[in-house]
Motif scaffolding. Structure first.
Motif, short mmCIF file in Angstrom:
data_model
loop_
_atom_site.label_atom_id
_atom_site.label_comp_id
_atom_site.label_asym_id
_atom_site.label_seq_id
_atom_site.Cartn_x
_atom_site.Cartn_y
_atom_site.Cartn_z
N ILE A 71 44.60 1.24 8.74
CA ILE A 71 45.05 1.81 10.00
C ILE A 71 45.87 3.07 9.72
N PRO A 72 45.38 4.24 10.15
CA PRO A 72 46.18 5.46 10.00
C PRO A 72 47.42 5.39 10.89
N VAL A 73 48.55 5.82 10.34
CA VAL A 73 49.82 5.81 11.07
C VAL A 73 50.44 7.19 10.87
N PRO A 74 51.00 7.79 11.93
CA PRO A 74 51.57 9.12 11.77
C PRO A 74 52.77 9.14 10.82
N GLY A 75 52.79 10.12 9.93
CA GLY A 75 53.94 10.28 9.04
C GLY A 75 53.89 9.40 7.82
N MET A 76 55.05 8.96 7.40
CA MET A 76 55.25 8.21 6.16
C MET A 76 55.71 6.79 6.50
N PRO A 77 54.76 5.86 6.74
CA PRO A 77 55.16 4.51 7.17
C PRO A 77 55.87 3.74 6.06
N ILE A 78 57.02 3.17 6.40
CA ILE A 78 57.75 2.35 5.42
C ILE A 78 58.13 1.01 6.05
N PRO A 79 59.07 0.95 7.04
CA PRO A 79 59.44 -0.37 7.56
C PRO A 79 58.33 -0.95 8.44
N ILE A 80 58.22 -2.27 8.41
CA ILE A 80 57.18 -2.96 9.17
C ILE A 80 57.71 -4.31 9.62
N ALA A 81 57.31 -4.75 10.80
CA ALA A 81 57.71 -6.05 11.34
C ALA A 81 56.60 -6.52 12.28
N ALA A 82 56.68 -7.76 12.71
CA ALA A 82 55.69 -8.29 13.64
C ALA A 82 56.37 -9.09 14.74
N SER A 83 55.83 -8.93 15.94
CA SER A 83 56.25 -9.76 17.08
C SER A 83 55.09 -10.72 17.35
N ALA A 138 71.13 2.10 15.03
CA ALA A 138 69.88 1.45 15.43
C ALA A 138 69.59 1.80 16.88
N ARG A 139 68.34 2.06 17.14
CA ARG A 139 67.85 2.27 18.49
C ARG A 139 67.22 0.96 18.92
N ILE A 140 67.48 0.52 20.14
CA ILE A 140 66.96 -0.76 20.63
C ILE A 140 65.86 -0.46 21.65
N PHE A 141 64.67 -0.99 21.37
CA PHE A 141 63.49 -0.79 22.22
C PHE A 141 63.07 -2.10 22.85
N GLY A 142 62.53 -2.04 24.07
CA GLY A 142 61.92 -3.20 24.69
C GLY A 142 60.55 -3.44 24.04
N LEU A 143 60.24 -4.68 23.73
CA LEU A 143 58.95 -4.99 23.10
C LEU A 143 57.78 -4.58 23.99
N GLU A 144 57.86 -4.86 25.25
CA GLU A 144 56.75 -4.55 26.16
C GLU A 144 56.70 -3.08 26.55
N SER A 145 57.85 -2.52 26.87
CA SER A 145 57.88 -1.15 27.40
C SER A 145 57.88 -0.08 26.31
N MET A 146 58.36 -0.41 25.13
CA MET A 146 58.58 0.54 24.04
C MET A 146 59.55 1.64 24.45
N LYS A 147 60.34 1.39 25.47
CA LYS A 147 61.36 2.34 25.90
C LYS A 147 62.69 1.92 25.29
N SER A 148 63.45 2.93 24.90
CA SER A 148 64.74 2.65 24.30
C SER A 148 65.74 2.30 25.39
N SER A 149 66.40 1.16 25.24
CA SER A 149 67.36 0.71 26.24
C SER A 149 68.79 0.94 25.82
N ASP A 150 69.02 1.11 24.51
CA ASP A 150 70.39 1.21 24.03
C ASP A 150 70.35 1.66 22.57
N SER A 151 71.50 2.00 22.05
CA SER A 151 71.62 2.31 20.63
C SER A 151 72.98 1.85 20.14
N VAL A 152 73.08 1.63 18.84
CA VAL A 152 74.29 1.13 18.23
C VAL A 152 74.57 1.94 16.97
N GLU A 153 75.79 2.45 16.83
CA GLU A 153 76.17 3.11 15.58
C GLU A 153 76.49 2.03 14.56
N ILE A 154 75.97 2.23 13.33
CA ILE A 154 76.12 1.20 12.30
C ILE A 154 76.95 1.69 11.13
#
Length: 186
Positions: A71-83, A138-154
């Motif tokens: 699967i081609p992915v834009p850029g340099m893919p590194i982190p990965i997770a699954a829902s 960290a940017r927090i995204f909704g799983l369904e919407s893929m819209k960012s709802s919040d962010s947290v400085e770490i």
């Protein structure tokens, strides 16, 4: 010497059989992927592997040890997770979050990550927490919407994180600390 297991039948006349197993920690099999592998997740009966130098994700059938999709992915893919219904990939150089549909093996949506440089992805309930070196948070995204709802400085350059109940722990590569973030109150 290899560890052995002895099996004896219920009858007294049967001879025991001995089976040798590989030594603990030995590599049982290698899978040739054709390019450097970095991120790895097991989901939907497959291993999903990111290849930052090739701009792609490989889907590997662990039973046959064969690549069944690339699967081609834009850029340099590194982190990965699954829902429960998707594979999520962060592209470090393009600052994109990509959603892969495991039924089609295609990227079906992308979103920009604040600050770019996604370093880790964690599925937390119905959210994705995407840590960014560029944002130091960290940017927090909704799983369904893929819209960012919040962010947290770490902290400086947050890395691969682990979820522990209602907490996410991030190593901060740009310092000598780890950061604990409360998922509920953040």
């Amino acid at each position: 010497s290899l560890p052995t297991v002895t099996a004896v039948s219920a009858t007294t006349t049967a001879k025991p059989t001995t089976t040798a197993y590989p030594a603990r920690g030995s590599i049982v099999v290698d899978v040739a992927l054709g390019s450097k592998a970095e991120g790895l997740v097991y989901a939907f009966g497959s291993l999903w592997v990111t290849h930052p130098d090739a701009g792609r994700v490989s889907r590997v059938d662990p039973a046959t040890r064969q690549v069944v999709a690339t699967i081609p992915v834009p850029g340099m893919p590194i982190p990965i997770a699954a829902s429960t219904d998707a594979v999520w990939v962060g592209s470090y150089s393009s600052g994109k979050l990509s959603r892969i549909d495991p039924t089609t093996n295609k990227v079906v949506a992308t979103a920009d990550v604040l600050g770019g440089s996604p370093a880790s992805i964690n599925v937390v309930g119905d959210e994705l927490w995407v840590a960014s070196h560029g944002f130091n948070g960290a940017r927090i995204f909704g799983l369904e919407s893929m819209k960012s709802s919040d962010s947290v400085e770490i902290g400086p350059a947050p890395g691969f994180a682990v979820v522990d109940g209602s907490t996410i722990w991030y190593p901060c590569y740009g310092s000598t600390t780890i950061a604990r973030v409360d998922i509920v109150s953040h």
